[in-house]
Design an enzyme around this catalytic site. Structure first.
Site, PDB file in Angstrom:
ATOM      1  N   CYS A  17       0.799  -1.233   0.000  1.00 57.39           N
ATOM      2  CA  CYS A  17       0.000   0.000   0.000  1.00 57.39           C
ATOM      3  C   CYS A  17       0.824   1.272   0.000  1.00 57.39           C
ATOM      4  CB  CYS A  17      -0.991   0.010   1.155  1.00 57.39           C
ATOM      5  SG  CYS A  17      -0.507  -0.980   2.529  1.00 57.39           S
ATOM      6  N   LYS A  54       2.074   9.197  -3.677  1.00 58.98           N
ATOM      7  CA  LYS A  54       0.737   8.912  -4.199  1.00 58.98           C
ATOM      8  C   LYS A  54       0.477   9.679  -5.492  1.00 58.98           C
ATOM      9  CE  LYS A  54      -0.984   6.079  -1.100  1.00 58.98           C
ATOM     10  NZ  LYS A  54      -1.335   4.713  -1.486  1.00 58.98           N
ATOM     11  N   GLU A 107       1.912   7.525  -8.011  1.00 61.30           N
ATOM     12  CA  GLU A 107       1.125   6.294  -8.121  1.00 61.30           C
ATOM     13  C   GLU A 107      -0.132   6.514  -8.962  1.00 61.30           C
ATOM     14  OE1 GLU A 107      -1.019   4.985  -4.608  1.00 61.30           O
ATOM     15  OE2 GLU A 107      -0.469   2.902  -4.978  1.00 61.30           O
TER      16      GLU A 107
END
Lengths: 408, 155, 572
Positions: free
Chosen positions: C298, C357, C360
């Protein structure tokens, strides 16, 4: 006067081991090996020899500190990264008498309990590196290097490290960083290299000229050596005479000769009229008095530093502002950039002095340079930053009116 | 692809002295000498062999005056501008070289023949003004002798 | 113990302590720029200089250890003069863009200039000469603002062991840069953003998406949905006048509605979903002889790290997308269907404690909805600026829940934000999957806390499951080297790129204080304890999505929307 350091340099094929042997070379080594390491150190202490690279630290003491560290292995590193503007003494020994240096390093290694020595030579010294590497090979063949040297228990090897163009590597902690493959930025001391040096091991770093005294000290005794020259700073010194002088060159003389004698008797006088002299390269402060005796104490007393004894002569036709600008340009170029004070300070000083040299300074900037010099001396991590403003600030002290003519 | 010439040198050094960070400088020096500069594949190779981050190798290269990642001229002219040479009018020599080669300090001639650098003290102060061209030193330069030296190399 | 005198006050302190640390005992905080707790001392800025009696020069107090009988003056005239001049020099080489600078309110240089009494800069200002490094989709570097303190270099090397930035050139030409100055986007940068957390000035910042998000909110044709990562609720308050550790989940949802988001959901929901998938994957690997240990997936900084540095271990990495990227495709499929909204009109925004992120969200494979799954990623800092810009009085907002469909969450989802949280959450559910019984004691304490590596053996009805947790990529390396050597005893490993886990992410309020990160983490554990559901599989919205849409964990639809593949990137 008897020469200690340069006695072989003018001989034909001086760098060859046979020539060195014929001149009595490699006789100090067996003598040293017959003593206890502590005995070697005590002889060096008796000689009162101090480091010739610039810092003038007592050599016997440095070896003693290194030896007394319990950590193993220990290293001896010869600093042959000669780079102080005005200095060209070590290259002569490296090229013309490398065995003198090698014999000295082996003795030093024995004294401090090292089994490996390094010679860090600046990269521009192509011929010198070749001469030293050849000499190491010869010494190995003759059994002066390698295992069980001269049938003793002592084994020792020497490796050459080639510098690749950075003045700062002459600074001992920076030199170690360089050898370790890091960016060669100096470290704060303590700890000193004698405690934690190359690969974090106790390391004695000595200048080429310093070490070149060792075989004679071992052969003839520390007492003999301490009797030469001035009692405070015994021994001979290689004086590098350059700048505006009629006969620049390298002169081996006892410490304590006056500036005037050096310039007149050896340099055949100033090219023009004497204005000022830098006794220890561009890291030292300007002197104007030819009567100053060139030994460590007297030069310090006169407000400067003998350092590597790189005497740069400046004549009356030369702008002292331009001299200051040139030296700061050098330090700006060579600053490693780690300390904010040195990185930004040299850059700003260069900017100010460049403007001043062109007649565009501002009045307040003269005192600003003095203050900057003070703070750089106080806070920079290494000798480079601490000394970078020595020429400009001493120039302002001695020739303030020249600066005042350059500002508005 | 045939192995780059620098690779043999590096392998040599590593074989003799081990895969340790302490061989970085010797390796870089050797690569510079063999290739005239340090190509990026050499950095990657050293990163792999020595387990040193490539940015650190690059940081070391860019620190030193004699190492470069850019191809240099066949002749690298290093002209000293430190104080002893400066006092002996090294800037006149610089002007001659710049005019003669048509490049400024820090530049390489378009034909790849010359790189000109002004450098700090070369330890030739008793022969000021002085310069080095590759591994050869030249001292007591005058405008005339400088012209001659350059003419010879250009010849 | 060493006894010395600092400003006339006798101080006794352990041998090996720096003067800087010892001075705290004499109630003196010595000014500093390059020193930062948690990183090795560097000695570059020289601002911490102090006077030591009998020494010719000042000493850098971060580098110098105390010695017996030492007499130190920390603010003598000489010291004050030196410090002022150093700051003056730094300011002369620093752009005066303070009004528009990211660090306007928190710049350490600006603060020091004021505190040290620098009232003028007597040196000429240098002109900015460096181009911005805008090669990265996550992080922007400005060498003009950089003061070369080296904190970013040290965190990148020593803490994260990513080592993509370093000092290059020398002297005044020194800059912090990448290999061949290729830029952060072209090297092995993991986008973790810890360099931002340690930068004392505005030289490193996230690539902001604030304007794009405002534009989407202002566009009446767009339906803007938002998700917020677990760690946001434990840190956002710090930027908005609340004390560290204040849980602001409810106010955060309220503020987002006030900003104009059309649907306010919560990443904690998709964290629960991640657990369903990842725990199922673990059980499958363990029972069917799959590649072990399974490693969590994650943390996108960690994912890029493994792709560059340990590509051989990619089979160990769980195929589960991160909670952000599970939420992404569901917003444009599940939610779009449920709400009868044209997915093409949905703009999906996430609020993340993380700079990685941003990278990502832009991965080419993250388009399983048929669109870019997550359109914009905002850091905690960016959201706080939007809240301020809108004039929202955050502290006085009433608590509001997120919308239930994809906003209801369990305590397992919320602890994702702290190191060890994913592990704990996964074990709570894996236990159920294996034993069909509920784990009694839900607090798995050995995996909590700030130790760099934590290990535990959990008895799952007779099966001894060995687990390990690492936070910070330097710690991760230690576990990975074991795996690579075939010596890893673990079944399941949790790795978070940032020290402290997501609460210490590169997008959080600026701080490198590990204790503060611990406080934020504790906030999440407190919320966990207080929530009605504490296991992901108990979350009614999770049950509903499997019932209505996904069918079952690791099912066909899950496989398509919630799982991904990785790219072996190798080294440059």
């Amino acid at each position: 006067m008897e020469k200690i350091l340069t006695k072989n340099i003018d001989k034909p094929k001086a760098s060859d081991i046979e020539v060195y042997l014929a001149g009595g070379g490699y006789q100090a080594l067996p003598k040293a090996l017959s003593l206890k390491p502590e005995g070697v150190i005590s002889e060096v202490k008796k000689s009162k020899l101090v480091g010739r690279g610039g810092a003038a630290f007592p050599v016997g003491l440095k070896w003693d500190f290194t030896r007394k560290e319990s950590t193993q292995p220990r290293f001896i590193v010869c600093n042959a990264d000669e780079g102080e503007p005005g200095t060209f003494k070590d290259r002569v020994i490296l090229k013309n008498d490398p065995h003198l240096l090698i014999e000295a390093i082996i003795i030093a290694g024995y004294a401090i309990g090292a089994d490996k020595g390094f010679i860090y030579i600046r990269g521009e010294y192509y011929d010198e590196i070749e001469a030293v590497n050849n000499a190491i090979q010869q010494a190995k063949q003759k059994g002066y290097l390698g295992s069980n040297i001269l049938s003793s228990d002592f084994s020792f090897d020497i490796q050459v490290y080639r510098g690749v163009g950075a003045y700062i590597c002459g600074e001992e902690t920076s030199l170690i960083q360089s050898m370790e493959g890091n960016r060669p930025c100096p470290d704060d001391r303590p700890p000193f290299p004698t405690q934690s040096g190359f690969m974090d091991k106790p390391t004695a770093l000595n200048n080429v000229e310093t070490l070149a005294n060792i075989p004679s000290i071992i052969n003839r005794g520390g007492d003999w050596y301490s009797g030469i020259g001035s009692p405070d700073s015994p021994g001979t010194k290689l004086f590098c005479l350059s700048g505006q002088v009629n006969k620049p060159g390298l002169y081996e003389l006892p410490l304590g000769i006056t500036l005037g004698e050096l310039i007149e008797n050896y340099g055949s006088g100033v090219n023009g009229k004497l204005k000022a002299v830098l006794p220890g390269g561009v890291s030292s402060r300007l002197l104007t008095d030819p009567e100053v005796k060139l030994d460590y104490k007297d030069v310090a007393r006169a407000g400067s530093m003998l350092g590597s004894a790189s005497v740069i002569v400046i004549n009356q036709d030369t702008s002292i502002v331009d001299v200051a600008r040139n030296t700061v340009e050098f330090f700006t170029h060579e600053s490693c950039g780690k300390c904010s004070i040195c990185r930004e300070g040299t850059r700003q000083a260069r900017e100010i002095l460049t403007r001043m040299a062109n007649g565009n300074g501002s009045a307040g900037e003269i005192d600003l340079l003095l203050e900057l010099g003070e703070v750089m001396y106080d806070t920079a991590c290494c000798g480079l930053g601490q000394a970078a403003m020595n020429v400009p600030t001493s120039a302002i002290t001695l020739f303030r009116n020249e600066f005042e003519q350059k500002v508005r | 692809m045939s192995a780059a010439p620098w690779k043999a040198k590096v392998d040599d050094i590593i074989t003799q002295q081990g895969r340790v960070k302490e061989v970085l400088l010797p390796c870089l020096g050797a690569i510079q000498e063999v290739s005239g500069y340090i190509p990026q594949p050499a950095i990657s190779y050293l990163q792999e062999c020595l387990d040193v981050p490539s940015v650190d190798i690059y940081g070391v290269i860019t620190f030193y005056g004699m190492l470069t990642t850019k191809q240099q001229g066949k002749y690298v002219i290093r002209l000293c501008n430190s104080l002893p040479c400066h006092l002996n009018k090294s800037e006149n020599i610089l002007r001659v070289v710049e005019r003669k080669l048509g490049i400024k300090a820090g530049e390489t001639s378009p034909d790849g023949k010359f790189t000109l650098e002004t450098v700090a003290c070369l330890g030739l102060c008793d022969k000021a003004p002085a310069m080095m061209i590759n591994d050869k030193s030249y001292g007591n330069l005058t405008e005339a002798t400088t012209q001659e030296i350059l003419a010879e190399l250009n010849g | 113990m060493v006894t010395l005198t600092i400003d006339g006050e006798s101080v006794s302190i352990a041998e090996g302590t720096s003067i800087m640390d010892a001075a705290e005992q004499a109630h003196i905080h010595i000014p500093r720029l390059c020193y930062l707790e948690g990183l090795d001392a560097y000695g570059g800025c020289r601002l911490c200089a102090v006077e030591i009696e009998g020494e010719p020069r000042l000493a850098a107090s971060c580098m110098r250890q105390v010695s017996p009988g030492m007499k130190v003056l920390t603010h003598s005239p000489r010291v004050r003069k030196a410090r002022r001049m150093i700051v003056e020099l730094l300011l002369a080489n620093h752009p005066t863009e303070c009004f528009t600078c990211e660090r306007n309110q928190i710049c350490e240089l600006l603060k020091l200039a004021f505190e040290l009494g620098v009232t003028e800069v007597r040196f000429n200002s240098l002109k900015p000469v460096y181009e911005l490094d805008e090669t990265s989709s996550a992080i922007i570097r400005d060498s003009n603002k950089c003061i070369l303190c080296g904190r970013c270099v040290r965190v990148c090397h020593d803490v994260q062991t990513v080592s993509v930035i370093g000092f290059i050139n020398r002297g005044p030409d020194t800059i912090v840069s990448t290999l061949m100055e290729n830029g952060l986007g072209n090297v092995e940068c993991t986008n973790c953003g810890q360099c931002i957390q340690v930068c004392p000035v505005g030289a490193i910042k996230e690539r902001s998406a604030v304007d794009e998000v405002w534009a989407a909110l202002d566009d009446p044709t767009k339906h803007v949905v938002v998700q917020e990562a677990p760690a946001i609720r434990a840190a956002l308050g710090e930027e908005l006048g609340l004390s560290p550790g204040t849980l602001v989940a409810g106010r955060m949802h309220a503020a987002l509605r006030k900003l104009g988001f059309d649907a306010v959901f919560d990443t904690n929901f998709s964290a629960d979903l991640t657990i369903m998938e990842e725990a199922s994957e673990l059980v499958k690997r363990v029972t069917e002889g799959g590649v072990l240990p399974q490693i969590t997936s994650c943390s996108p900084g960690w994912i890029k790290f493994v792709e560059h540095f340990y590509p051989d271990l990619l089979p160990n990495v769980s195929s589960c997308k991160s909670p952000q990227q599970m939420f992404g495709p569901l917003a444009k499929t599940y939610y779009a269907e449920k709400g009868s909204i044209d997915p093409a009109k949905i703009v999906s925004v996430s609020i993340m404690p993380c700079t990685a992120k941003k990278f990502e969200a832009l991965r080419p494979e993250m388009t399983d909805s048929g669109f870019q799954d997550v359109d914009y990623v905002l850091t905690t800092r960016e959201l706080s600026r939007m809240i301020k810009e809108a004039g929202i009085n955050f502290a006085s907002l009433p608590d509001e829940p997120a919308s239930e469909l994809m906003g209801l969450y369990s305590g397992a989802g919320t602890i994702f934000g702290a190191t060890g949280g994913v592990m704990e959450a996964a074990l709570r559910t894996a236990y159920k999957l294996v034993t069909n019984k509920e784990l009694e004691n839900l607090d798995i304490l050995p995996v909590r806390g700030l130790n760099g590596i934590k290990t535990a053996t959990v008895d799952v009805d007779g099966l001894e499951v060995k687990v390990a947790v690492a936070h910070g990529l330097g710690n991760a390396r230690k576990l990975l080297d074991e795996v690579r050597a075939g010596k890893s005893p673990y079944h399941f490993i949790e790795i978070m790129a940032c020290p402290g886990g997501c609460v210490g992410g590169g997008g959080q309020p600026i701080s490198f204080d590990l204790a503060l990160r611990g406080t934020r983490g504790q906030t999440l554990y407190n919320e966990d304890k207080a929530l009605p559901y504490r296991r992901s599989h108990d979350n009614p919205s999770i049950k509903k999505i499997y019932q209505d849409y996904l069918e079952k964990p690791l099912g066909e639809k899950s496989h398509h929307l919630l799982h991904t593949k990785y790219t072996a990137r190798g080294m440059k």
